[in-house]
Design a protein around this motif. Sequence first.
Motif, PDB file in Angstrom:
ATOM      1  N   GLY A 140      15.679  42.687  52.090  1.00 45.55           N
ATOM      2  CA  GLY A 140      16.734  42.103  51.262  1.00 45.55           C
ATOM      3  C   GLY A 140      17.520  41.033  52.006  1.00 45.55           C
ATOM      4  N   GLN A 141      17.842  41.296  53.267  1.00 50.67           N
ATOM      5  CA  GLN A 141      18.569  40.308  54.079  1.00 50.67           C
ATOM      6  C   GLN A 141      17.747  39.040  54.267  1.00 50.67           C
ATOM      7  N   GLN A 142      16.470  39.209  54.532  1.00 46.58           N
ATOM      8  CA  GLN A 142      15.595  38.059  54.743  1.00 46.58           C
ATOM      9  C   GLN A 142      15.440  37.239  53.456  1.00 46.58           C
ATOM     10  N   LEU A 143      15.284  37.910  52.328  1.00 47.78           N
ATOM     11  CA  LEU A 143      15.162  37.202  51.054  1.00 47.78           C
ATOM     12  C   LEU A 143      16.450  36.436  50.725  1.00 47.78           C
ATOM     13  N   ARG A 144      17.605  37.068  50.952  1.00 50.11           N
ATOM     14  CA  ARG A 144      18.880  36.377  50.707  1.00 50.11           C
ATOM     15  C   ARG A 144      19.007  35.153  51.605  1.00 50.11           C
ATOM     16  N   ALA A 145      18.605  35.262  52.862  1.00 51.64           N
ATOM     17  CA  ALA A 145      18.690  34.135  53.787  1.00 51.64           C
ATOM     18  C   ALA A 145      17.818  32.978  53.305  1.00 51.64           C
ATOM     19  N   VAL A 146      16.642  33.294  52.777  1.00 54.02           N
ATOM     20  CA  VAL A 146      15.720  32.255  52.317  1.00 54.02           C
ATOM     21  C   VAL A 146      16.227  31.598  51.042  1.00 54.02           C
ATOM     22  N   TYR A 147      16.747  32.403  50.107  1.00 54.19           N
ATOM     23  CA  TYR A 147      17.079  31.883  48.788  1.00 54.19           C
ATOM     24  C   TYR A 147      18.538  31.481  48.597  1.00 54.19           C
ATOM     25  N   ASP A 148      19.410  31.745  49.565  1.00 55.41           N
ATOM     26  CA  ASP A 148      20.825  31.351  49.434  1.00 55.41           C
ATOM     27  C   ASP A 148      20.979  29.858  49.200  1.00 55.41           C
ATOM     28  N   ASP A 149      20.233  29.043  49.918  1.00 56.83           N
ATOM     29  CA  ASP A 149      20.323  27.588  49.747  1.00 56.83           C
ATOM     30  C   ASP A 149      19.933  27.175  48.336  1.00 56.83           C
ATOM     31  N   ILE A 150      18.919  27.804  47.809  1.00 58.88           N
ATOM     32  CA  ILE A 150      18.454  27.472  46.461  1.00 58.88           C
ATOM     33  C   ILE A 150      19.520  27.852  45.437  1.00 58.88           C
ATOM     34  N   VAL A 151      20.114  29.022  45.603  1.00 56.98           N
ATOM     35  CA  VAL A 151      21.156  29.472  44.673  1.00 56.98           C
ATOM     36  C   VAL A 151      22.364  28.543  44.747  1.00 56.98           C
ATOM     37  N   ASP A 152      22.716  28.113  45.941  1.00 58.80           N
ATOM     38  CA  ASP A 152      23.872  27.224  46.116  1.00 58.80           C
ATOM     39  C   ASP A 152      23.660  25.858  45.480  1.00 58.80           C
ATOM     40  N   GLN A 153      22.416  25.453  45.289  1.00 51.87           N
ATOM     41  CA  GLN A 153      22.139  24.151  44.681  1.00 51.87           C
ATOM     42  C   GLN A 153      22.506  24.121  43.206  1.00 51.87           C
ATOM     43  N   GLY A 154      22.552  25.275  42.573  1.00 55.60           N
ATOM     44  CA  GLY A 154      22.895  25.328  41.160  1.00 55.60           C
ATOM     45  C   GLY A 154      21.729  24.913  40.280  1.00 55.60           C
ATOM     46  N   VAL A 155      22.011  24.858  38.994  1.00 52.49           N
ATOM     47  CA  VAL A 155      20.995  24.505  38.014  1.00 52.49           C
ATOM     48  C   VAL A 155      21.016  22.996  37.802  1.00 52.49           C
ATOM     49  N   PRO A 156      19.870  22.325  37.927  1.00 50.86           N
ATOM     50  CA  PRO A 156      19.833  20.886  37.687  1.00 50.86           C
ATOM     51  C   PRO A 156      20.301  20.570  36.261  1.00 50.86           C
ATOM     52  N   ASP A 157      20.930  19.413  36.090  1.00 50.95           N
ATOM     53  CA  ASP A 157      21.478  19.013  34.790  1.00 50.95           C
ATOM     54  C   ASP A 157      20.433  19.076  33.686  1.00 50.95           C
ATOM     55  N   ARG A 158      19.225  18.648  33.968  1.00 53.40           N
ATOM     56  CA  ARG A 158      18.162  18.634  32.960  1.00 53.40           C
ATOM     57  C   ARG A 158      17.848  20.047  32.473  1.00 53.40           C
ATOM     58  N   PHE A 159      17.800  21.014  33.397  1.00 55.38           N
ATOM     59  CA  PHE A 159      17.542  22.398  33.007  1.00 55.38           C
ATOM     60  C   PHE A 159      18.696  22.961  32.190  1.00 55.38           C
ATOM     61  N   ALA A 160      19.919  22.643  32.593  1.00 51.68           N
ATOM     62  CA  ALA A 160      21.083  23.117  31.854  1.00 51.68           C
ATOM     63  C   ALA A 160      21.054  22.574  30.425  1.00 51.68           C
ATOM     64  N   GLU A 161      20.683  21.318  30.282  1.00 56.31           N
ATOM     65  CA  GLU A 161      20.585  20.711  28.946  1.00 56.31           C
ATOM     66  C   GLU A 161      19.513  21.408  28.108  1.00 56.31           C
ATOM     67  N   LEU A 162      18.366  21.676  28.706  1.00 57.77           N
ATOM     68  CA  LEU A 162      17.299  22.378  27.994  1.00 57.77           C
ATOM     69  C   LEU A 162      17.748  23.776  27.553  1.00 57.77           C
ATOM     70  N   LEU A 163      18.446  24.479  28.433  1.00 55.10           N
ATOM     71  CA  LEU A 163      18.935  25.809  28.087  1.00 55.10           C
ATOM     72  C   LEU A 163      19.951  25.756  26.948  1.00 55.10           C
ATOM     73  N   ARG A 164      20.849  24.755  26.972  1.00 58.10           N
ATOM     74  CA  ARG A 164      21.815  24.595  25.879  1.00 58.10           C
ATOM     75  C   ARG A 164      21.086  24.352  24.559  1.00 58.10           C
ATOM     76  N   ASN A 165      20.077  23.502  24.584  1.00 57.14           N
ATOM     77  CA  ASN A 165      19.306  23.213  23.374  1.00 57.14           C
ATOM     78  C   ASN A 165      18.602  24.464  22.857  1.00 57.14           C
ATOM     79  N   LEU A 166      18.037  25.243  23.750  1.00 54.41           N
ATOM     80  CA  LEU A 166      17.372  26.479  23.340  1.00 54.41           C
ATOM     81  C   LEU A 166      18.370  27.468  22.743  1.00 54.41           C
ATOM     82  N   ASP A 167      19.546  27.571  23.357  1.00 53.58           N
ATOM     83  CA  ASP A 167      20.579  28.459  22.814  1.00 53.58           C
ATOM     84  C   ASP A 167      20.996  28.021  21.416  1.00 53.58           C
ATOM     85  N   MET A 168      21.145  26.715  21.215  1.00 52.47           N
ATOM     86  CA  MET A 168      21.528  26.204  19.897  1.00 52.47           C
ATOM     87  C   MET A 168      20.442  26.525  18.873  1.00 52.47           C
TER      88      MET A 168
END
Length: 77
Positions: free
Chosen positions: A35-63
Amino acid sequence: MKERKSLRPEGTLQVRSSSARMDPTLNREIQTKIGQQLRAVYDDIVDQGVPDRFAELLRNLDMQAGRTKVTDKDSGE
């Protein structure tokens, strides 16, 4: 009879015969370390957030999903 060598969590080497049942579970210490090793590897990815394009696609799908639910209710389903 074929023999297998496996590295035990305590760091000791144990020889098992192929007919011996292998224990597939991981002890709590190993699970914690993984678990510690996985968090160390993926923390940077999580900190990057969701790209604007993906967020837009998710909003459209929700609508679209919201419209479908309203349509289903209107049709009596």
